[in-house]
Design a protein around this motif. Sequence first.
Motif, PDB file in Angstrom:
ATOM      1  N   MET A   1       0.845  -1.169   0.000  1.00 31.72           N
ATOM      2  CA  MET A   1       0.000   0.000   0.000  1.00 31.72           C
ATOM      3  C   MET A   1       0.896   1.239   0.000  1.00 31.72           C
ATOM      4  O   MET A   1       1.910   1.272   0.663  1.00 31.72           O
ATOM      5  N   THR A  79      -9.848   2.186  11.935  1.00 29.59           N
ATOM      6  CA  THR A  79      -9.702   0.824  11.408  1.00 29.59           C
ATOM      7  C   THR A  79     -10.642  -0.109  12.171  1.00 29.59           C
ATOM      8  O   THR A  79     -10.379  -1.295  12.316  1.00 29.59           O
ATOM      9  N   HIS A  89      -9.208   5.303   4.783  1.00 29.78           N
ATOM     10  CA  HIS A  89      -8.046   4.608   4.216  1.00 29.78           C
ATOM     11  C   HIS A  89      -8.253   4.164   2.764  1.00 29.78           C
ATOM     12  O   HIS A  89      -7.356   3.581   2.166  1.00 29.78           O
ATOM     13  N   ILE A  91      -9.941   1.796   1.509  1.00 29.38           N
ATOM     14  CA  ILE A  91      -9.959   0.345   1.290  1.00 29.38           C
ATOM     15  C   ILE A  91     -11.420  -0.054   1.152  1.00 29.38           C
ATOM     16  O   ILE A  91     -12.190   0.004   2.122  1.00 29.38           O
ATOM     17  N   LEU A  97      -9.802  -8.730   3.070  1.00 26.77           N
ATOM     18  CA  LEU A  97      -8.588  -7.923   3.081  1.00 26.77           C
ATOM     19  C   LEU A  97      -7.392  -8.762   2.630  1.00 26.77           C
ATOM     20  O   LEU A  97      -7.234  -9.910   3.040  1.00 26.77           O
ATOM     21  N   THR A  98      -6.584  -8.164   1.790  1.00 29.69           N
ATOM     22  CA  THR A  98      -5.367  -8.839   1.334  1.00 29.69           C
ATOM     23  C   THR A  98      -4.322  -8.799   2.450  1.00 29.69           C
ATOM     24  O   THR A  98      -4.452  -8.045   3.420  1.00 29.69           O
ATOM     25  N   GLU A 100      -1.437  -7.484   2.198  1.00 34.10           N
ATOM     26  CA  GLU A 100      -0.902  -6.121   2.163  1.00 34.10           C
ATOM     27  C   GLU A 100      -1.813  -5.151   2.934  1.00 34.10           C
ATOM     28  O   GLU A 100      -1.333  -4.303   3.683  1.00 34.10           O
ATOM     29  N   GLU A 101      -3.125  -5.282   2.754  1.00 30.79           N
ATOM     30  CA  GLU A 101      -4.073  -4.414   3.458  1.00 30.79           C
ATOM     31  C   GLU A 101      -4.042  -4.671   4.966  1.00 30.79           C
ATOM     32  O   GLU A 101      -4.069  -3.731   5.765  1.00 30.79           O
ATOM     33  N   LYS A 102      -3.975  -5.948   5.356  1.00 27.89           N
ATOM     34  CA  LYS A 102      -3.876  -6.269   6.791  1.00 27.89           C
ATOM     35  C   LYS A 102      -2.581  -5.715   7.375  1.00 27.89           C
ATOM     36  O   LYS A 102      -2.587  -5.157   8.475  1.00 27.89           O
ATOM     37  N   TYR A 104      -0.945  -3.120   6.379  1.00 33.07           N
ATOM     38  CA  TYR A 104      -1.116  -1.676   6.477  1.00 33.07           C
ATOM     39  C   TYR A 104      -1.942  -1.311   7.718  1.00 33.07           C
ATOM     40  O   TYR A 104      -1.550  -0.442   8.507  1.00 33.07           O
TER      41      TYR A 104
END
Length: 118
Positions: A1, A79, A89, A91, A97-98, A100-102, A104
């Motif tokens: 991200m 969040t 954010h 998202i 959630l990917t 990468e998202e987790k 972040y």
Amino acid sequence: MEKNVEDILYQLSKSKFRSSFHLKEKDIEYVREKGMKTIMEHAYDLITKRLAPAEISNDGKQTPMRGHPVFIAQHATATCCRGCLEKWHKIIPGHRLTTEEKDYVVSVIMAWIKKEIN
């Protein structure tokens, strides 16, 4: 991200609601007792169970306002639910959630907790 954690924390600090959240002394003691590594493991676990699924039956109500430093941090960092995650954010909801998202989300939570205990 691509999002910068410091930038988002700064933006959140300008929100009267988000900036009203702070760790209480018992929360700070808990973080110090457990250590940041354990708190980060808790954050990953809570995010995976409560925020990461594509569909959350109680979205908007899944994060308690107390009980664990990560819960407080989630409200402070927007969040706490998929609606706040989208608003603050960018998202989008409706997908799991990917990794990468987790990563972040947890990095934002942990950065906020670090600021609170210092």
